[in-house]
Scaffold this motif. Structure first.
Motif, PDB file in Angstrom:
ATOM      1  N   GLN A 391       0.832  -1.217   0.000  1.00  0.00           N
ATOM      2  CA  GLN A 391       0.000   0.000   0.000  1.00  0.00           C
ATOM      3  C   GLN A 391       0.862   1.261   0.000  1.00  0.00           C
ATOM      4  OE1 GLN A 391      -3.164  -0.575  -0.512  1.00  0.00           O
ATOM      5  NE2 GLN A 391      -3.088  -2.742  -0.020  1.00  0.00           N
ATOM      6  N   VAL A 411      -0.658  -0.880   5.513  1.00  0.00           N
ATOM      7  CA  VAL A 411      -1.893  -0.355   6.103  1.00  0.00           C
ATOM      8  C   VAL A 411      -2.800   0.163   4.986  1.00  0.00           C
ATOM      9  CG1 VAL A 411      -2.911   1.399   7.603  1.00  0.00           C
ATOM     10  CG2 VAL A 411      -0.787   0.260   8.272  1.00  0.00           C
ATOM     11  N   SER A 412      -3.997  -0.387   4.893  1.00  0.00           N
ATOM     12  CA  SER A 412      -4.978   0.087   3.914  1.00  0.00           C
ATOM     13  C   SER A 412      -5.831   1.171   4.550  1.00  0.00           C
ATOM     14  CB  SER A 412      -5.882  -1.066   3.456  1.00  0.00           C
ATOM     15  OG  SER A 412      -5.123  -2.082   2.860  1.00  0.00           O
ATOM     16  N   GLY A 413      -6.168   2.217   3.774  1.00  0.00           N
ATOM     17  CA  GLY A 413      -7.009   3.283   4.301  1.00  0.00           C
ATOM     18  C   GLY A 413      -7.284   4.339   3.268  1.00  0.00           C
ATOM     19  N   PHE A 414      -7.873   5.427   3.737  1.00  0.00           N
ATOM     20  CA  PHE A 414      -8.262   6.515   2.828  1.00  0.00           C
ATOM     21  C   PHE A 414      -7.988   7.852   3.515  1.00  0.00           C
ATOM     22  CE2 PHE A 414     -11.925   7.825  -0.277  1.00  0.00           C
ATOM     23  CZ  PHE A 414     -10.991   8.528  -1.040  1.00  0.00           C
ATOM     24  N   ASN A 415      -6.769   8.025   4.002  1.00  0.00           N
ATOM     25  CA  ASN A 415      -6.399   9.247   4.698  1.00  0.00           C
ATOM     26  C   ASN A 415      -5.575  10.150   3.792  1.00  0.00           C
ATOM     27  OD1 ASN A 415      -7.572   8.392   7.129  1.00  0.00           O
ATOM     28  ND2 ASN A 415      -5.710   7.327   7.741  1.00  0.00           N
ATOM     29  N   THR A 421       1.708   9.881   6.583  1.00  0.00           N
ATOM     30  CA  THR A 421       0.500   9.454   7.295  1.00  0.00           C
ATOM     31  C   THR A 421      -0.669   9.140   6.367  1.00  0.00           C
ATOM     32  OG1 THR A 421      -0.167  11.772   7.607  1.00  0.00           O
ATOM     33  CG2 THR A 421       1.128  10.751   9.372  1.00  0.00           C
ATOM     34  N   THR A 423      -2.875   7.199   3.534  1.00  0.00           N
ATOM     35  CA  THR A 423      -3.051   5.771   3.262  1.00  0.00           C
ATOM     36  C   THR A 423      -3.814   5.555   1.965  1.00  0.00           C
ATOM     37  OG1 THR A 423      -5.007   5.795   4.709  1.00  0.00           O
ATOM     38  CG2 THR A 423      -2.935   5.011   5.664  1.00  0.00           C
ATOM     39  N   HIS A 425      -5.633   2.187  -0.703  1.00  0.00           N
ATOM     40  CA  HIS A 425      -6.197   0.842  -0.679  1.00  0.00           C
ATOM     41  C   HIS A 425      -6.155   0.274  -2.098  1.00  0.00           C
ATOM     42  CE1 HIS A 425      -9.502  -1.974   1.134  1.00  0.00           C
ATOM     43  NE2 HIS A 425      -8.410  -2.624   0.741  1.00  0.00           N
ATOM     44  N   ASP A 442      -6.637   4.766  -7.102  1.00  0.00           N
ATOM     45  CA  ASP A 442      -6.754   4.067  -5.825  1.00  0.00           C
ATOM     46  C   ASP A 442      -8.015   3.205  -5.903  1.00  0.00           C
ATOM     47  OD1 ASP A 442      -6.257   3.319  -3.252  1.00  0.00           O
ATOM     48  OD2 ASP A 442      -6.617   5.286  -2.357  1.00  0.00           O
ATOM     49  N   LYS A 444      -9.569   0.374  -4.635  1.00  0.00           N
ATOM     50  CA  LYS A 444     -10.525  -0.006  -3.593  1.00  0.00           C
ATOM     51  C   LYS A 444     -11.203   1.209  -2.960  1.00  0.00           C
ATOM     52  CE  LYS A 444     -10.293  -4.535  -3.404  1.00  0.00           C
ATOM     53  NZ  LYS A 444     -11.481  -5.426  -3.518  1.00  0.00           N
ATOM     54  N   ASN A 445     -10.582   2.375  -3.052  1.00  0.00           N
ATOM     55  CA  ASN A 445     -11.210   3.598  -2.554  1.00  0.00           C
ATOM     56  C   ASN A 445     -12.039   4.298  -3.619  1.00  0.00           C
ATOM     57  OD1 ASN A 445     -10.356   3.627   0.165  1.00  0.00           O
ATOM     58  ND2 ASN A 445      -8.328   4.365  -0.438  1.00  0.00           N
TER      59      ASN A 445
END
Length: 503
Positions: A391, A411-415, A421, A423, A425, A442, A444-445
């Motif tokens: 990621q 770490v998967s995320g949408f930040n 910091t 992220t 996906h 991106d 998955k987001n």
């Protein structure tokens, strides 16, 4: 005797007529003159105006006392019946104090009249004291507060960073205006009677809009213009020096070409016929091409996933196998100005660099990558990699140094925010513009993310819960940027090619 009776009756009738009360004459009409207000207050600047409503059931005329002023004019000085009277400022009030005149409205009969007090204030200084809000995208409605504005909208000019805005409404102390498209960040200014004053800074926030360049939304292989054409799971894309777009039509087993006006043709391959055959046009066969890239001569290189090779397609559609040895399930491909090819593969933990002669070099230290899906290059020769396994968005310098540009390891995320910091996906496609901005599909987001030259991650365009044609965004896979910085995206869920523009 009969004659005397008749005379007596006649005398009684005459006597009765003399004693009747006479009928009164009908009353004469009452003349009225009145106004809906008793006073007007006008600004000190030229061409300002206000009005009142005059009601009369007779002819009337207007005069002033103590004398007719030179600083105002009216649209009528006499008339009959009701009328809207407009009072306009003809001279600027530079006297240092307010000035007043009485308007007399008199009926033609002289037995009805009305008066109106008209005051012209001292000329207000043209100034901007505040704007609200002080940031936003195009078409944001901004309230500009100040003094000395003309109540006549057409006499004011409003600018955001020097770009003229549309005025919605205006009073002498406030203006409502719309932020113009593409204004950029800069001061708000107002121009009136040849004088321009600057106000506070407005921070322009560009917004992104996606439009369909090609694709009907239905699965197919139709060629044509714009939405008359169809695709079958379009994935990677590339743009040549002339602005032509090439698309890996994955499920269609074809390479498609889209010209600047949106004309779609099939450059090579046969719709949903899979194989590993060289030839020209539809005589050539592919087996799941995930990505394409172009060189300076206009040749197209295809990452042919299931055939484990790289195919070369000339501008005329002639397909040959460029390399098969050492190529393992490629999903991303890039070409530099010297003709070196760079391959990304989920099956190889390094970026594979291939010379024009076919020599292979692996870039990236052991453990740097886990599931590479795409690679791109900037003008300085730096390489950017999107890794769905870690990621991370990484950078490889020409000397081979690997650093993390953005993302948090595993770490998967949408930040959004600073790269360290932010992220992602499953980032699956990557492109870079001439200013060093990086764009990532991106997946998955359901978003296109942007990393600026300072390493700050933002959402360039995101999906919403429901969507319609041209309105929203869903299913991105491939991303590319042309020489003008315009971003193009393949939309696998709707089988379309989208153009993303800022406004």
């Amino acid at each position: 005797m009969k004659f005397l009776s008749i005379l007596l009756l006649l005398a009684l009738v005459l006597l009765s007529g003399c004693n009747r009360t006479s009928e009164p004459n009908p009353p004469s009409s009452v003349v009225t003159v009145k106004t809906d207000i008793s006073s007007l207050s006008l600004p000190g600047i030229v061409n300002s105006s206000d009005s009142f409503y005059l009601q009369s059931n007779a002819a009337w005329s207007i005069s002033f006392s103590p004398s007719t002023p030179s600083w105002i004019g009216v649209n009528a000085t006499s008339g009959t019946g009701n009328k809207r009277i407009i009072v306009k400022v003809l001279e600027q009030n530079n006297t240092g104090s307010n000035r007043t005149v009485t308007m007399n409205i008199v009926s033609s009969t002289g037995n009805a009249n009305a008066t109106l007090t008209i005051t012209q204030r001292v000329t207000e200084v043209l100034a901007i004291t505040n704007i609200s809000p002080d940031h936003g995208p195009a078409n944001t409605t901004v309230t500009i507060t100040g003094t000395g504005f003309s109540p006549t909208s057409a006499l004011n000019n409003v600018y955001f960073n020097g770009v003229e805005a549309t005025i919605i409404s205006v009073t002498i102390t406030s203006i409502l205006a719309k932020v113009p498209v593409g204004a950029g960040t800069g001061n708000v200014s107002v121009k009136l009677n040849g004088i321009t004053v600057n106000g506070p800074l407005f921070t322009y926030e560009p917004s992104t809009v996606a439009t369909v360049i090609a694709g009907s939304g239905f699965v197919g292989s139709a060629n044509g213009v714009g939405t008359n054409a169809s695709f079958a799971l379009p994935t990677g894309l590339a743009i040549d020096a002339s602005g032509n777009i090439y698309i890996a039509d994955l499920a269609g087993a074809t390479i498609r070409k889209v010209t600047t006006p949106g004309v779609v043709t099939t450059l090579a391959g046969k719709y949903q016929v899979y194989g590993n055959v060289n030839g020209t046009g539809s005589n050539a066969l592919f087996d799941y091409v995930y990505d394409v890239a172009t060189d300076v001569a206009g040749n197209v290189y295809a990452a042919d996933f299931d055939n484990n090779n790289v195919r070369k397609i000339t501008p005329e559609g002639v397909v040959t196998t460029f390399l098969s040895s050492g190529v393992i399930q490629p999903t991303g491909i890039a070409v530099d100005a010297q003709g070196f090819i760079y391959l990304a593969s989920p099956s190889i933990t390094a970026v594979r660099k291939i010379s024009p002669a076919g020599l292979i070099t692996d870039l990236g230290s052991t453990g740097s990558f886990r599931d590479i899906y795409d690679v791109t290059l900037d003008n300085a020769g730096n390489m950017y990699v999107c890794d769905r396994g870690t990621q991370l968005i990484s950078k490889i310098t020409p000397s081979g140094t690997v650093t993390t540009v953005a993302g948090v390891w595993n770490v998967s995320g949408f930040n959004n925010g600073p790269g360290a910091t932010a992220t992602f996906h499953n980032p699956s496609s990557i492109a870079v513009d001439n200013n060093g901005n990086i764009y990532i599909a991106d997946v998955k987001n359901n978003a296109i993310r942007k990393i600026n030259a300072a390493g700050i991650v933002t959402t360039y365009l995101a999906n919403v819960s429901s969507y319609t044609v041209d309105a929203n965004f869903f299913g991105p896979y491939g991303v590319a940027v042309d020489s003008n910085g315009v971003v193009f995206v393949t939309n696998t869920s709707e089988n379309k090619l989208l153009k993303i523009t800022e406004q």
